[in-house]
Design a protein around this motif. Structure first.
Motif, short mmCIF file in Angstrom:
data_model
loop_
_atom_site.label_atom_id
_atom_site.label_comp_id
_atom_site.label_asym_id
_atom_site.label_seq_id
_atom_site.Cartn_x
_atom_site.Cartn_y
_atom_site.Cartn_z
N PHE A 90 0.82 -1.21 0.00
CA PHE A 90 0.00 0.00 0.00
C PHE A 90 0.86 1.26 0.00
O PHE A 90 0.53 2.25 -0.67
N TYR A 91 1.96 1.23 0.75
CA TYR A 91 2.82 2.41 0.85
C TYR A 91 3.95 2.41 -0.19
O TYR A 91 4.88 3.21 -0.10
N GLY A 92 3.86 1.53 -1.16
CA GLY A 92 4.78 1.57 -2.29
C GLY A 92 6.19 1.15 -1.98
O GLY A 92 7.15 1.69 -2.56
N ALA A 93 6.37 0.17 -1.08
CA ALA A 93 7.71 -0.32 -0.79
C ALA A 93 8.33 -0.94 -2.03
O ALA A 93 7.65 -1.62 -2.81
N GLU A 94 9.61 -0.70 -2.25
CA GLU A 94 10.31 -1.25 -3.41
C GLU A 94 10.37 -2.77 -3.33
O GLU A 94 10.32 -3.46 -4.35
N ASP A 95 10.46 -3.30 -2.12
CA ASP A 95 10.53 -4.74 -1.93
C ASP A 95 10.16 -5.03 -0.48
O ASP A 95 10.22 -4.17 0.38
N ALA A 96 9.75 -6.27 -0.21
CA ALA A 96 9.42 -6.70 1.14
C ALA A 96 9.70 -8.18 1.27
O ALA A 96 9.45 -8.95 0.33
#
Length: 334
Positions: free
Chosen positions: A22-28
């Motif tokens: 949702f918060y646009g993380a590049e990767d997780a």
């Protein structure tokens, strides 16, 4: 860009991965659950989204004492992006922005009153006094760099932006202790040392003009910008530009030699530097949108923000009036 690592109960994994998206993380990615049932979930988050994500995470885990949120710096990310995406990533990296929590962790160090702070203040005062007495500009600059007097003032401006009364009192206590110790040492040196106040390094600290006001305002703003942009190394230059220690040492040396007029001039310079740093830092924090997380805290901080801005602006106006009267530019009303 930073890595936001969340260590919490494994049942939150799906929620955390959803928040990363949702918060646009590049990767997780996430690790295995430990024996205590907790799992580490890491997210590679850009600077624009990190504050919003951190606020949401704090809301999610405000009742979970076992949860941990850790923000880690990232030096380099190697990808197979196109040149255009690489240029965009480089542009974002150059505009590093620190979250409220990162700023708090960094700034609160400068407001800490401990043995190291007092020892550094004492040593820098001795170095500054020797530099002033010997008219040695290199020694005076060295004293400016090691003096820890700028930190409590930035912490005070930051605390009033957040409405953090505990940090306000801590910063004030550290500021008073540091300046008081420096002043007492300088007075003691002045009592046992015959001072030649015609020396350039001393003479320049007993007078202040409007150029000094502009310099102090610009330097205070630069100090906060260097912190909020992650470029803390530039603080060394700011410490030299808007030094608080040499005027304090000059006040003490003048008092020790019963030169009340020169002590008043140095006191005016010190007051201008402190007020300008506080006002400029306050304005930069306001411009950068540094504010508390919850609505109640924001409302309380907004009231203190107006009060302190008005206070510093009024003090600066009074100091400028005194400067103009001393210089003869502004004629007295009597």
């Amino acid at each position: 860009m930073r890595i936001v690592e969340v260590i919490a109960d494994a049942r939150h994994t799906k929620t955390l991965l959803g928040m990363a998206g949702f918060y646009g993380a590049e990767d997780a990615w996430c690790g295995e659950a430990g024996e205590d049932g907790r799992r580490a979930v890491r997210m590679l988050v850009d600077d624009q989204s990190r504050q919003a994500l951190t606020d949401s995470l704090q809301d999610l885990f405000k009742a979970d004492a076992a949860a941990r949120i850790v923000i880690q710096p990232v030096d380099t990310v190697l990808t197979r992006d196109t040149p255009r995406r690489q240029d965009e990533a480089l542009r974002r990296a150059r505009a590093i922005a620190a979250t409220r929590e990162e700023l708090y962790s960094e700034i609160v160090k400068g407001a800490r009153l401990d043995t190291n702070h007092l020892v550094l203040t004492a040593l820098s005062t001795l170095v500054a006094a020797i530099g002033l007495l010997e008219n040695n500009v290199a020694v005076v600059i060295g004293a400016m760099v090691i003096a820890p007097l700028l930190g409590p003032n930035i912490a005070l401006a930051f605390a009033t932006s957040l409405g953090d009364r505990a940090l306000v009192w801590q910063a004030l206590r550290t500021n008073v202790a540091g300046l008081g110790l420096s002043l007492l040492l300088a007075v003691a040196i002045g009592l046992i040392w015959q001072v030649d106040f015609s020396l350039n390094e001393l003479a320049t600290r007993t007078d202040v003009g409007l150029a000094g006001v502009v310099l102090a305002l610009a330097s205070g703003a630069a100090a906060v910008l260097s912190l909020t942009s992650g470029l803390s190394s530039t603080l060394v230059g700011v410490m030299v530009a808007v030094a608080l220690l040499p005027p304090t040492a000059t006040i003490g040396l003048a008092l020790g030699n019963a030169r009340w007029d020169l002590a008043l001039g140095a006191l005016l310079l010190l007051a201008v530097n402190i007020v300008c740093v506080l006002l400029a830092a306050k304005l930069v924090f306001l411009f950068k949108g540094v504010r508390p997380r919850t609505w109640t805290e924001r409302n309380r901080a907004r009231q203190s923000m107006r009060l302190y801005l008005a206070l510093w602006a009024l003090l600066l106006a009074v100091l400028i009036t005194v400067i103009l009267l001393r210089s003869g530019t502004l004629a007295p009303l009597y």
